[in-house]
Design a protein around this motif. Structure first.
Motif, PDB file in Angstrom:
ATOM      1  N   ILE A 186     -99.595  71.082  99.001  1.00  0.00           N
ATOM      2  CA  ILE A 186     -98.572  71.691  99.850  1.00  0.00           C
ATOM      3  C   ILE A 186     -97.664  72.531  98.958  1.00  0.00           C
ATOM      4  N   GLU A 187     -97.472  73.779  99.335  1.00  0.00           N
ATOM      5  CA  GLU A 187     -96.520  74.649  98.645  1.00  0.00           C
ATOM      6  C   GLU A 187     -95.326  74.833  99.566  1.00  0.00           C
ATOM      7  N   CYS A 188     -94.151  74.434  99.092  1.00  0.00           N
ATOM      8  CA  CYS A 188     -92.972  74.524  99.944  1.00  0.00           C
ATOM      9  C   CYS A 188     -91.730  74.813  99.121  1.00  0.00           C
ATOM     10  N   THR A 189     -90.700  75.266  99.813  1.00  0.00           N
ATOM     11  CA  THR A 189     -89.395  75.506  99.210  1.00  0.00           C
ATOM     12  C   THR A 189     -88.497  74.345  99.588  1.00  0.00           C
ATOM     13  N   ILE A 190     -87.858  73.744  98.586  1.00  0.00           N
ATOM     14  CA  ILE A 190     -86.958  72.627  98.825  1.00  0.00           C
ATOM     15  C   ILE A 190     -85.535  73.136  98.662  1.00  0.00           C
ATOM     16  N   ASN A 191     -84.742  72.974  99.709  1.00  0.00           N
ATOM     17  CA  ASN A 191     -83.341  73.374  99.674  1.00  0.00           C
ATOM     18  C   ASN A 191     -82.534  72.211  99.099  1.00  0.00           C
ATOM     19  N   LEU A 211     -79.979  76.070  93.739  1.00  0.00           N
ATOM     20  CA  LEU A 211     -79.828  75.852  95.172  1.00  0.00           C
ATOM     21  C   LEU A 211     -81.159  75.565  95.854  1.00  0.00           C
ATOM     22  N   ARG A 212     -82.202  76.264  95.428  1.00  0.00           N
ATOM     23  CA  ARG A 212     -83.536  76.078  96.006  1.00  0.00           C
ATOM     24  C   ARG A 212     -84.571  76.031  94.892  1.00  0.00           C
ATOM     25  N   VAL A 213     -85.671  75.348  95.176  1.00  0.00           N
ATOM     26  CA  VAL A 213     -86.770  75.242  94.221  1.00  0.00           C
ATOM     27  C   VAL A 213     -88.064  75.373  95.011  1.00  0.00           C
TER      28      VAL A 213
END
Length: 108
Positions: free
Chosen positions: A8-13, A67-69
């Motif tokens: 899974i490729e996702c952006t974590i806030n 802030l995001r990764v």
């Protein structure tokens, strides 16, 4: 998603997950929150974080977390002598310039 290799490729806030956390605990809590998200997505207790992701979180010290990764979460089979069929989750960093219009991608 339990018994096969999944990515899974996702952006974590991290900004919303660290709201109200003491400044000295922010980087450690960010690592905990990333692990917690991976555990809920892929149902595994063995979670490993890549050293580049850890360095990215701790780069500016314990107070100033990004802030995001953008991360790639992979569930892989781990061959060991004790547990023949055990799974672990590996979380790695994806470098990017902007977080605009990025969506979650599930690769099986």
């Amino acid at each position: 998603m339990n018994h096969r290799q999944t990515t899974i490729e996702c952006t974590i806030n991290l900004h919303k997950r660290l709201h109200g956390v003491k400044f000295k605990n922010r980087a450690a809590r960010a690592v905990f929150e990333i692990k917690k998200l991976a555990k809920s997505l892929l149902n595994s207790n063995q979670i490993r974080i890549d050293s580049k992701l850890n360095n990215q979180i701790w780069k500016s010290g314990p107070r100033h977390v990004p802030l995001r990764v953008r991360v790639r979460i992979t569930k892989q089979k781990y061959m060991s002598k004790e547990n023949v069929d055990s799974w672990f989750v590996y979380i790695s960093l994806i470098k990017n310039n902007s977080f605009k219009k990025l969506q979650t991608n599930i690769i099986q």
